[in-house]
Design a protein around this motif. Structure first.
Motif, PDB file in Angstrom:
ATOM      1  N   ARG A  27       2.831  -1.812  14.794  1.00 18.39           N
ATOM      2  CA  ARG A  27       3.723  -2.862  14.315  1.00 18.39           C
ATOM      3  C   ARG A  27       3.004  -4.209  14.227  1.00 18.39           C
ATOM      4  N   ASP A  28       2.285  -4.598  15.289  1.00 21.20           N
ATOM      5  CA  ASP A  28       1.575  -5.884  15.272  1.00 21.20           C
ATOM      6  C   ASP A  28       0.579  -5.952  14.133  1.00 21.20           C
ATOM      7  N   ASN A  29      -0.120  -4.851  13.888  1.00 19.96           N
ATOM      8  CA  ASN A  29      -1.096  -4.807  12.805  1.00 19.96           C
ATOM      9  C   ASN A  29      -0.414  -5.005  11.448  1.00 19.96           C
ATOM     10  N   LEU A  30       0.721  -4.333  11.245  1.00 20.87           N
ATOM     11  CA  LEU A  30       1.461  -4.482   9.991  1.00 20.87           C
ATOM     12  C   LEU A  30       1.975  -5.914   9.825  1.00 20.87           C
ATOM     13  N   CYS A  31       2.468  -6.495  10.913  1.00 21.36           N
ATOM     14  CA  CYS A  31       2.934  -7.888  10.846  1.00 21.36           C
ATOM     15  C   CYS A  31       1.799  -8.828  10.448  1.00 21.36           C
ATOM     16  N   ASN A  32       0.619  -8.600  11.013  1.00 17.97           N
ATOM     17  CA  ASN A  32      -0.534  -9.434  10.667  1.00 17.97           C
ATOM     18  C   ASN A  32      -0.923  -9.269   9.207  1.00 17.97           C
ATOM     19  N   GLU A  33      -0.944  -8.034   8.729  1.00 10.70           N
ATOM     20  CA  GLU A  33      -1.355  -7.780   7.345  1.00 10.70           C
ATOM     21  C   GLU A  33      -0.328  -8.271   6.330  1.00 10.70           C
ATOM     22  N   LEU A  34       0.947  -8.207   6.700  1.00  7.65           N
ATOM     23  CA  LEU A  34       2.011  -8.593   5.768  1.00  7.65           C
ATOM     24  C   LEU A  34       2.472 -10.036   5.955  1.00  7.65           C
ATOM     25  N   GLY A  35       1.939 -10.690   6.980  1.00  7.62           N
ATOM     26  CA  GLY A  35       2.292 -12.087   7.202  1.00  7.62           C
ATOM     27  C   GLY A  35       3.650 -12.295   7.834  1.00  7.62           C
ATOM     28  N   GLU A  88       3.127  -3.706  -1.009  1.00 12.45           N
ATOM     29  CA  GLU A  88       2.026  -3.976  -0.094  1.00 12.45           C
ATOM     30  C   GLU A  88       2.137  -3.105   1.162  1.00 12.45           C
ATOM     31  N   LEU A  89       3.347  -2.979   1.699  1.00 11.36           N
ATOM     32  CA  LEU A  89       3.557  -2.107   2.856  1.00 11.36           C
ATOM     33  C   LEU A  89       3.243  -0.658   2.504  1.00 11.36           C
TER      34      LEU A  89
END
Length: 144
Positions: free
Chosen positions: A35-43, A22-23
């Motif tokens: 980073r914040d965007n990736l954290c949101n998308e990956l949970g 997914e990443l």
């Protein structure tokens, strides 16, 4: 993602139902991602998946990082090296060679620093043992 599939060596792609995949699929658009965007998308956190992709597990994807601002706050941005998109086996291999060197550099310097820390810890332990012997052990009653 098709360009990545074309030149990625066997074993370099995570299973399609994994967080690492997914990443990778997010980074496969070629854009920089906060980073914040990736954290949101990956949970949540993604450090382990990033380490899997950049490490030996998935044959060293070259993922760049830099500090920038996102929503008014400074944070890391991540993106996949353009050579992975080239559809050229040699360019993809160059990117993996660079990523492998960076990985091994981090491993080497981490190990070297751990050895230095071990010597310091050994000395500190000897000092603590000596003080313990002097202050605590010496006060214990002796058996006659």
């Amino acid at each position: 993602m098709d360009n990545l599939l074309f030149t990625a060596p066997d074993g370099a792609l995570p299973e399609s139902n994994s967080p690492a995949y997914e990443l990778l699929s997010i980074l496969a658009d070629g854009d920089k991602h906060a980073r914040d965007n990736l954290c949101n998308e990956l949970g949540g956190g993604f450090r382990a998946y990033l380490q899997q992709l950049t490490g030996e597990y998935y044959q060293h994807w070259l993922i760049h990082t830099e500090q920038d601002e996102y929503n008014g706050k400074k944070q890391a941005f991540y993106w996949l090296d353009e050579r992975h998109f080239s559809c050229d086996w040699e360019q993809d291999k160059d990117a993996r060679t660079i990523a492998r060197k960076q990985y091994k550099d981090r491993s080497y310097y981490g190990s070297r620093n751990a050895v230095k820390r071990l010597e310091q810890a050994k000395q500190e332990k000897a000092e603590a043992d000596k003080e313990y012997q002097k202050r605590i052990e010496s006060k214990k009653p002796t058996e006659d």
